[in-house]
Enzyme design. Structure first.
Site, mmCIF file in Angstrom:
data_model
loop_
_atom_site.group_PDB
_atom_site.id
_atom_site.type_symbol
_atom_site.label_atom_id
_atom_site.label_comp_id
_atom_site.label_asym_id
_atom_site.label_seq_id
_atom_site.Cartn_x
_atom_site.Cartn_y
_atom_site.Cartn_z
ATOM 1 N N GLU A 1 40.774 44.562 44.101
ATOM 2 C CA GLU A 1 41.174 43.280 44.686
ATOM 3 C C GLU A 1 42.694 43.133 44.606
ATOM 4 O O GLU A 1 43.218 42.099 44.199
ATOM 5 C CB GLU A 1 40.474 42.118 43.961
ATOM 6 C CG GLU A 1 38.953 42.225 43.950
ATOM 7 C CD GLU A 1 38.266 41.061 43.252
ATOM 8 O OE1 GLU A 1 38.925 40.016 43.043
ATOM 9 O OE2 GLU A 1 37.072 41.191 42.923
ATOM 10 N N GLU B 1 32.950 40.340 36.205
ATOM 11 C CA GLU B 1 33.637 39.441 35.269
ATOM 12 C C GLU B 1 32.742 38.927 34.139
ATOM 13 O O GLU B 1 32.616 37.722 33.912
ATOM 14 C CB GLU B 1 34.256 38.270 36.050
ATOM 15 C CG GLU B 1 35.260 38.740 37.094
ATOM 16 C CD GLU B 1 35.778 37.618 37.982
ATOM 17 O OE1 GLU B 1 35.411 36.443 37.740
ATOM 18 O OE2 GLU B 1 36.538 37.910 38.924
#
Length: 371
Positions: free
Chosen positions: A265, A160
């Site tokens: 995810e 991220e």
């Protein structure tokens, strides 16, 4: 024959009334298909594991995990706050147990994650110089990646690092180490873990602007002569709004860079939310409308969830030459992080198995694609 059937039916009814648990992998006496076996010729099937699960505290849960999944990612134990709690102290015990669990049950472990701006060790809050941040950065990657080289299959090296518009996210690493810190993280990981695949991982990086930033970041790493093996699209989407066109375009564009593509995810939110993605710092205020399905998921929503998962897996299968792994962020609806984010205490239903590991309509839609 009729009497035998009646006896069997009576026994089954008695078991159910007594509340006795069925064996993992079965539902009302019928064998549940295995996800990992269903897609064994297509891509790996993973899940996120917490401490209780990889420590095998519940034997039935262990059996269930081993039957359904052949890859796993730790929820938290390899994040820097937990594995590197003090400047000169590492806590490898939980991660070692995870690795042992994977070896015992033939489950490949994806390390998660070496560099992330969130869940940092408390001692980093006091860092005020580039030298101290760089020392932590170098030592952390070399020590952690090096310890598990050849023991984990892969690492999410950086997690991220991008804003929604594709620019670099403002973090302690960007502030003190500059724009090249992602490339340097991969360089260090390559040196410390030559036998481990190295990935960049993010959410919403299937969206055009963020995807463009992600591609630019990957090209920068490659141009520096540094190894990057794949890119993870987290896949935190919302029921009825799964961006299939953007996902397919992302698979094609990332694969064109010579990278493996994985969904790392995966879950599909069914509750109200006023933003998309998985920015852990974001929160919502609870109200009467924020937790509408405490008594169960309405059939219409259940069927939309099933249709979304079916469409997703059709897309994954279409590009199975490019997609190497599909990991669900949790085993069942009871242990999904979405029960407590962005509002604590909600009752969510984003996965293929319910709170008792019983397969939902979405599960059967997915496995039916191969039958």
């Amino acid at each position: 024959m009729i009497q035998i059937k009646q006896v069997v039916a009576t026994c089954m009814a008695g078991l159910l009334l007594a509340g006795l648990a069925l064996l993992p992998g079965t539902t009302y006496g019928q064998t549940i298909p295995s996800l990992k076996d269903t897609f064994k010729n297509d891509f790996g099937i993973g899940t996120a594991l917490n401490n209780a699960q990889f420590e095998e505290r519940d034997p039935q849960m262990t059996q269930f995990i081993v039957r359904q999944f052949n890859m796993a990612t730790p929820e938290n134990i390899m994040k820097s706050a937990l594995i590197h709690p003090k400047w000169d102290t590492y806590n490898f015990e939980p991660a070692d147990k995870l690795v042992q669990f994977g070896k015992k049950h033939n489950i490949l472990i994806n390390g998660h994650t070496l560099i992330w701006h969130s869940q940092l060790p408390p001692f980093m809050r006091g860092m005020k110089s580039a030298d101290s941040v760089r020392t932590f950065f170098n030592d952390h990657i070399k020590t952690v990646a090096g310890r598990f080289d050849g023991k984990v299959f892969s690492w999410d090296v950086v997690n991220e690092a991008l804003n929604e518009d594709g620019t670099m996210r403002k973090t302690v690493f960007l502030d003190y180490l500059g724009d090249d810190y992602v490339t340097e993280a991969f360089r260090l990981a390559q040196q410390a873990a030559p036998n481990t695949e190295l990935y960049y991982n993010d959410y919403n990086n299937e969206q055009p602007a963020k995807r463009a930033g992600c591609i630019a970041l990957i090209k920068k790493i490659q141009a520096a002569g540094v190894r990057i093996d794949g890119v993870g699209i987290q896949g935190h989407w919302h029921v009825g709004r799964v961006p299939l066109k953007a996902i397919e375009e992302s698979i094609l564009q990332y694969a064109a860079l010579g990278l493996k593509v994985m969904f790392t995810e995966l879950d599909i939110e069914v509750l109200p939310r006023n933003f998309q993605g998985a920015e852990v710092s974001q929160r919502m205020t609870a109200n009467e409308q924020s937790n509408p399905y405490t008594a169960g998921l309405p059939d219409g929503v259940q069927q939309q969830l099933a249709a979304d998962y079916e469409s997703l897996f059709k897309l994954f299968l279409k590009h199975k030459d490019k997609v190497t792994r599909v990991t669900f962020w949790g085993i069942n609806d009871g242990n999904t992080w979405l029960n407590n984010w962005p509002i604590r205490g909600r009752t969510n239903y984003p996965l293929l198995f319910d709170r008792n590991n019983k397969p939902k309509s979405a599960f059967y839609k997915v496995v039916a694609l191969k039958n």
